[in-house]
Design an enzyme around this catalytic site. Sequence first.
Site, PDB file in Angstrom:
ATOM      1  N   GLY A  46       0.558  -1.187  -5.582  1.00 26.37           N
ATOM      2  CA  GLY A  46       0.150  -0.912  -5.174  1.00 26.37           C
ATOM      3  C   GLY A  46      -0.569  -2.268  -5.028  1.00 26.37           C
ATOM      4  O   GLY A  46      -0.427  -3.050  -5.278  1.00 26.37           O
ATOM      5  N   GLN A  51      -6.332  -9.807  -6.257  1.00 23.40           N
ATOM      6  CA  GLN A  51      -4.826  -9.742  -5.954  1.00 23.40           C
ATOM      7  C   GLN A  51      -4.507 -10.661  -4.585  1.00 23.40           C
ATOM      8  O   GLN A  51      -3.784 -11.466  -4.234  1.00 23.40           O
ATOM      9  CB  GLN A  51      -3.536  -9.097  -6.290  1.00 23.40           C
ATOM     10  CG  GLN A  51      -3.695  -8.427  -7.639  1.00 23.40           C
ATOM     11  CD  GLN A  51      -2.142  -8.084  -7.131  1.00 23.40           C
ATOM     12  OE1 GLN A  51      -2.391  -6.317  -6.855  1.00 23.40           O
ATOM     13  NE2 GLN A  51      -0.854  -7.472  -7.730  1.00 23.40           N
ATOM     14  N   CYS A  93       5.448  -6.750 -10.605  1.00 24.62           N
ATOM     15  CA  CYS A  93       4.087  -7.051 -10.374  1.00 24.62           C
ATOM     16  C   CYS A  93       3.786  -8.280  -8.722  1.00 24.62           C
ATOM     17  O   CYS A  93       4.417  -9.378  -9.411  1.00 24.62           O
ATOM     18  CB  CYS A  93       2.753  -7.539 -10.945  1.00 24.62           C
ATOM     19  SG  CYS A  93       0.636  -8.135 -10.445  1.00 24.62           S
ATOM     20  N   LEU A  94       2.728  -8.218  -8.081  1.00 24.33           N
ATOM     21  CA  LEU A  94       3.620  -9.051  -6.130  1.00 24.33           C
ATOM     22  C   LEU A  94       2.986 -10.158  -7.275  1.00 24.33           C
ATOM     23  O   LEU A  94       3.176 -11.010  -7.005  1.00 24.33           O
ATOM     24  CB  LEU A  94       2.444  -8.323  -5.172  1.00 24.33           C
ATOM     25  CG  LEU A  94       2.896  -6.755  -5.448  1.00 24.33           C
ATOM     26  CD1 LEU A  94       2.866  -6.282  -4.304  1.00 24.33           C
ATOM     27  CD2 LEU A  94       4.907  -7.342  -4.496  1.00 24.33           C
ATOM     28  N   HIS A 135      -2.243   0.215 -14.026  1.00 25.92           N
ATOM     29  CA  HIS A 135      -2.031  -1.224 -13.475  1.00 25.92           C
ATOM     30  C   HIS A 135      -2.987  -2.057 -13.005  1.00 25.92           C
ATOM     31  O   HIS A 135      -3.303  -2.827 -12.784  1.00 25.92           O
ATOM     32  CB  HIS A 135      -0.755  -1.424 -12.888  1.00 25.92           C
ATOM     33  CG  HIS A 135       0.010  -2.639 -12.355  1.00 25.92           C
ATOM     34  ND1 HIS A 135       0.832  -3.256 -12.949  1.00 25.92           N
ATOM     35  CD2 HIS A 135      -0.813  -3.504 -12.036  1.00 25.92           C
ATOM     36  CE1 HIS A 135       1.155  -4.669 -12.662  1.00 25.92           C
ATOM     37  NE2 HIS A 135       0.240  -4.531 -11.842  1.00 25.92           N
ATOM     38  N   GLU A 136      -2.786  -1.287 -11.380  1.00 24.28           N
ATOM     39  CA  GLU A 136      -4.645  -1.532 -10.423  1.00 24.28           C
ATOM     40  C   GLU A 136      -5.827  -2.138 -11.258  1.00 24.28           C
ATOM     41  O   GLU A 136      -6.506  -3.683 -11.004  1.00 24.28           O
ATOM     42  CB  GLU A 136      -4.195  -1.010  -9.107  1.00 24.28           C
ATOM     43  CG  GLU A 136      -3.396  -0.977  -8.785  1.00 24.28           C
ATOM     44  CD  GLU A 136      -2.039  -2.076  -8.696  1.00 24.28           C
ATOM     45  OE1 GLU A 136      -3.184  -3.584  -8.208  1.00 24.28           O
ATOM     46  OE2 GLU A 136      -1.544  -1.999  -8.703  1.00 24.28           O
ATOM     47  N   HIS A 139      -5.563  -5.110 -13.251  1.00 25.59           N
ATOM     48  CA  HIS A 139      -6.759  -5.912 -11.704  1.00 25.59           C
ATOM     49  C   HIS A 139      -7.643  -6.244 -12.045  1.00 25.59           C
ATOM     50  O   HIS A 139      -8.114  -7.876 -12.619  1.00 25.59           O
ATOM     51  CB  HIS A 139      -5.442  -5.887 -11.161  1.00 25.59           C
ATOM     52  CG  HIS A 139      -4.517  -6.550 -11.044  1.00 25.59           C
ATOM     53  ND1 HIS A 139      -3.378  -7.943 -10.969  1.00 25.59           N
ATOM     54  CD2 HIS A 139      -3.364  -6.001 -10.966  1.00 25.59           C
ATOM     55  CE1 HIS A 139      -2.625  -7.782 -10.867  1.00 25.59           C
ATOM     56  NE2 HIS A 139      -2.183  -6.400 -10.415  1.00 25.59           N
TER      57      HIS A 139
END
Length: 170
Positions: A46, A51, A93-94, A135-136, A139
């Site tokens: 995701g 991000q 998370c990236l 999660h997204e 963000h």
Amino acid sequence: MAILEICTYPQKVLLERAELITDIDQEVAKLAGQMAETMYNAPGIGLAANQVGVARRLIVADAAPRTLESNLVVLANPEIIAAEGEVTSEEGCLSVPDCQAEVKRYEKIAVRGLDLRGEEVVIEADGLLAIVLQHEIDHLNGVLFIDHISRLKRDLFKRRLRKNMAKREA
Ligand code: NI
């Protein structure tokens, strides 16, 4: 297409609320394509627009990226309109490299948003996709998964991330 650079904590764009998208235009479609490519390349399941440094409410997700059929979900202005149950799983998370922690989420959700044709869609999700979407969407509100964990563990992660960043900049 291009692989975009992924922002990492504590970059400001990750900590702020992203803006609503008023027009699903070519620019949004292009960004979605680049975000998907960046997500698959990472590899991740995701990605939210902030991000990659764009403070707009757009997410991509694919909870089963290794299957042949594409399970790509692209949503602009996603919002959770129904939720039930509770599930705890390990997240990473990236944008928060080298950190994983158990996070409690809703088990099932319904998410409303706009697709790339500008049409309203509702996605009902459970399992991994439900977790990724929460999660997204977090963000887009400037919230990271480490905001859901104990303060002690969060402080530990933040120290580690700052140290790693100082090392990279040195
Ligand atoms: Ni993330």
